[in-house]
Design a protein around this motif. Structure first.
Motif, PDB file in Angstrom:
ATOM      1  N   CYS A  31     102.338  17.998  -1.964  1.00  0.00           N
ATOM      2  CA  CYS A  31     101.241  17.152  -2.457  1.00  0.00           C
ATOM      3  C   CYS A  31     100.853  16.164  -1.362  1.00  0.00           C
ATOM      4  CB  CYS A  31     101.673  16.401  -3.709  1.00  0.00           C
ATOM      5  SG  CYS A  31     101.868  17.519  -5.102  1.00  0.00           S
ATOM      6  N   GLY A 234     107.496  16.819  -2.855  1.00  0.00           N
ATOM      7  CA  GLY A 234     106.768  15.565  -3.094  1.00  0.00           C
ATOM      8  C   GLY A 234     107.785  14.443  -3.197  1.00  0.00           C
ATOM      9  N   ASN A 238     106.363  11.897  -8.129  1.00  0.00           N
ATOM     10  CA  ASN A 238     105.505  13.030  -8.492  1.00  0.00           C
ATOM     11  C   ASN A 238     106.105  13.922  -9.583  1.00  0.00           C
ATOM     12  OD1 ASN A 238     104.096  13.785  -5.194  1.00  0.00           O
ATOM     13  ND2 ASN A 238     103.399  12.422  -6.802  1.00  0.00           N
ATOM     14  N   HIS A 267     112.433   7.222  -2.599  1.00  0.00           N
ATOM     15  CA  HIS A 267     111.399   6.332  -2.063  1.00  0.00           C
ATOM     16  C   HIS A 267     111.812   5.546  -0.821  1.00  0.00           C
ATOM     17  CE1 HIS A 267     109.203   6.367  -6.099  1.00  0.00           C
ATOM     18  NE2 HIS A 267     108.577   7.115  -5.232  1.00  0.00           N
ATOM     19  N   LYS A 274     109.964  -0.056  -4.528  1.00  0.00           N
ATOM     20  CA  LYS A 274     109.185   1.029  -3.934  1.00  0.00           C
ATOM     21  C   LYS A 274     108.037   0.449  -3.106  1.00  0.00           C
ATOM     22  CE  LYS A 274     105.986   4.717  -5.096  1.00  0.00           C
ATOM     23  NZ  LYS A 274     105.024   5.230  -6.054  1.00  0.00           N
TER      24      LYS A 274
HETATM   25  P1  AMP Z   1      99.857   9.512  -3.199  1.00  0.00           P
HETATM   26  O1  AMP Z   1      98.866   9.367  -2.081  1.00  0.00           O
HETATM   27  O2  AMP Z   1     100.139   8.237  -3.926  1.00  0.00           O
HETATM   28  O3  AMP Z   1      99.500  10.648  -4.137  1.00  0.00           O
HETATM   29  O4  AMP Z   1     101.272   9.903  -2.541  1.00  0.00           O
HETATM   30  C1  AMP Z   1     101.432  10.905  -1.585  1.00  0.00           C
HETATM   31  C2  AMP Z   1     102.899  11.260  -1.430  1.00  0.00           C
HETATM   32  O5  AMP Z   1     103.683  10.121  -1.011  1.00  0.00           O
HETATM   33  C3  AMP Z   1     103.561  11.744  -2.716  1.00  0.00           C
HETATM   34  O6  AMP Z   1     104.401  12.828  -2.403  1.00  0.00           O
HETATM   35  C4  AMP Z   1     104.350  10.534  -3.189  1.00  0.00           C
HETATM   36  O7  AMP Z   1     105.441  10.924  -3.985  1.00  0.00           O
HETATM   37  C5  AMP Z   1     104.806   9.955  -1.857  1.00  0.00           C
HETATM   38  N1  AMP Z   1     105.144   8.514  -1.916  1.00  0.00           N
HETATM   39  C6  AMP Z   1     104.402   7.487  -2.390  1.00  0.00           C
HETATM   40  N2  AMP Z   1     105.040   6.291  -2.224  1.00  0.00           N
HETATM   41  C7  AMP Z   1     106.230   6.571  -1.632  1.00  0.00           C
HETATM   42  C8  AMP Z   1     107.359   5.779  -1.180  1.00  0.00           C
HETATM   43  N3  AMP Z   1     107.380   4.453  -1.288  1.00  0.00           N
HETATM   44  N4  AMP Z   1     108.408   6.433  -0.631  1.00  0.00           N
HETATM   45  C9  AMP Z   1     108.396   7.781  -0.481  1.00  0.00           C
HETATM   46  N5  AMP Z   1     107.376   8.577  -0.867  1.00  0.00           N
HETATM   47  C10 AMP Z   1     106.302   7.995  -1.437  1.00  0.00           C
END
Ligand code: AMP
Ligand code: ZN
Length: 486
Positions: A31, A234, A238, A267, A274
């Motif tokens: 994703c 992801g 997610n 995260h 987060k």
């Molecule tokens: P988004 O643009 O919010 O849809 O996120 C894109 C990707 O980044 C997804 O796979 C989320 O799960 C991941 N993501 C968002 N915030 C974090 C975080 N703080 N740490 C790790 N992964 C994250």
């Protein structure tokens, strides 16, 4: 050891094998970003973990076909376009470009495809899938004209998140009358147009509207990778509802197991929370570059901890990343000096350091793999200190490094220039010349240090920094390196 990963679906470590027995082809769906703002380094933790996964599979001889979607239509992108008074595509375009810039800075391999949700091909597929779901009784149009997925008709709903649906009914957190849905957990497949959507919308058998976020991924994943995918990744956020919904929609249409293995990374945290846009505790890649760090240093900092362990972002951690990479750089330099001509002659010797790959086979245990790398550096440095490392062994370790660096991609890609007392400035690669101005400052700095004038030496370091060069003091003298990724 067999290659194994922790599958979120079973909550177990499982041996990995591609869906087609005997095949070396692996399909991965990841994703991607929602392009309503610049991605933050938390997002990049997820992308770095996916990069590590792909590169390790490739090291093990698999041919990876990876798709990463771009979510360029959802509530946030529409709101952003509306506030900025520009079209949706005009609003999202700079964030798409910024994303590609950032992955380049972090040396993240590009996916084979980056489908965008607003591409008419995929909109057509989303509409087609929704049509099938309705025909099968898995979808319905509610009074508000939106189309919803009927979760009660999909017995496996909740299996990925290990979620008990009765809990969802009993929380009472969402008022039923705000929705025209049959069940509080039913999610939107197609959102009927309303005024806030402005000129964003597509015609469909259910009227003008736009797709829900979840169906976007189901449509793009199955369109490009087929009905059955090897690995889907992801961040843990997610898992529910996004990936749970993806399973329900995709399997509801194809009747086949959508994904063999689900991998989710923990995260990136800031002060235990987060990192996220909504909390405002985030840094973008340019934010960190502005502080003087490079892309490979951010890459190191985001990669060094096992992907299922939460990672706290600190500036101290960035400093450690710089130091660790510095140790690798120095080690490589020493090995190269000793290996000399042996390097070209020596054959790749697979007996060197199999522990690194073994650690990654074990659910991408990067902490153990790096632990082995630094143990190797310590031991070989000790041998070099005592002149006990011969050219062939040095060349063997360098060959090993070249192999593991295919996974890590940590090498500086730049040469160093030493300034040592009683020694003429020496460059290791004449094509990578040291500008005269930099050479002069470095020479002055070496003199300042000899005279123990540390204030002057610090000032000169800042001047070198401003010119894009890094000065580091090692026991072998002052080392000047062009900063990468700035
Ligand atoms: P988004 O643009 O919010 O849809 O996120 C894109 C990707 O980044 C997804 O796979 C989320 O799960 C991941 N993501 C968002 N915030 C974090 C975080 N703080 N740490 C790790 N992964 C994250
Ligand atoms: Zn998705």
């Amino acid at each position: 050891m067999a290659l194994r990963f922790f599958n979120t679906y079973s909550r177990k470590l499982e041996n990995f094998a591609p869906r087609d027995p005997g095949s070396r082809n692996v399909s991965i769906y990841t994703c991607g970003p929602t392009v309503y703002s610049r991605a933050h380094i938390g997002n990049f933790r997820a992308y770095i973990f996916e990069d590590l996964l792909q590169r390790h599979l490739e090291l093990r001889g698999y041919k990876v076909h990876r798709v990463m979607n771009i979510t360029d239509v959802d509530d946030k992108t529409i709101r952003g376009a509306c506030d900025a008074k520009v079209s949706l595509s005009k609003f999202t375009e700079p964030f798409k470009q910024a994303f590609f810039e950032d992955i380049k800075t972090l040396r993240i391999k590009r996916a084979d495809e980056f489908p965008a949700a607003t591409d008419q091909r995929y909109i057509d597929r989303m509409i087609e899938m929704i049509g099938v779901l309705i025909a099968r009784g898995l979808g319905y149009q509610a009074e508000d004209k939106s189309v919803y997925f009927r979760i009660n008709k999909f017995p496996n709903y909740g299996k990925l998140a290990h979620f008990d649906l009765t809990q969802l009914q009993s929380t009472g957190r969402v008022k039923h009358d705000e929705y025209d849905k049959e069940h509080i957990g039913d999610f939107a497949l197609w959102k009927a147009w309303d005024e806030e959507d402005g000129d964003v919308g597509w015609e469909s058998p259910w009227g003008r509207g736009r797709p829900g976020w979840h169906i976007e991924c189901s449509a793009m994943a199955t369109a490009l990778l087929g009905d059955r995918i090897d690995i889907h990744c992801g961040g843990v956020d997610n898992i529910f509802p996004h990936h749970e919904a993806e399973i329900a929609q995709s399997e509801g249409v194809t009747g086949k197991q959508f994904v063999r293995m689900w991998l989710h990374c923990a995260h990136l945290l800031v002060d235990g929370q987060k990192m996220s846009k909504s909390l405002g505790n985030f840094y973008t890649i340019p934010d960190v570059l502005t502080k003087g760090y490079t892309g490979r240093e951010i890459r190191y900092a985001l990669m060094r901890v096992h992907y299922r362990v939460p990672l706290n972002f600190t500036w101290e951690g960035m400093k450690e990343a710089r130091e660790s990479l510095g140790r690798i750089d120095d080690w490589l330099q020493r090995l190269r000096e000793i290996a000399g001509d042996e390097l070209d002659k020596s054959k790749i010797d697979n007996h060197f350091g199999h522990e690194f790959g073994d650690a990654l086979d074990d659910d991408l245990n990067i902490s153990a793999a790096l632990g082995f790398l630094f143990e190797t550096i310590r031991e070989t440095n000790r041998a070099m200190d005592r002149n006990k490392l011969d050219a062939a062994t040095a060349a063997g370790w360098l060959n090993w490094w070249n192999r593991i660096n295919e996974v890590l991609d940590f090498e500086s890609g730049t040469r160093h220039f030493w300034f040592r007392p009683l020694e003429v400035t020496r460059s290791f690669d004449s094509s990578d010349a040291l500008p005269e101005e930099v050479s002069k400052l470095a020479e002055e700095r070496m003199q300042a240090r000899l005279a123990k004038d540390f204030r002057k030496s610090d000032e000169l370091r800042d001047q070198l920094n401003a010119l894009g060069w890094e000065a580091r003091d090692t026991k072998d003298g002052q080392k000047i390196t062009r900063r990468v990724g700035v």
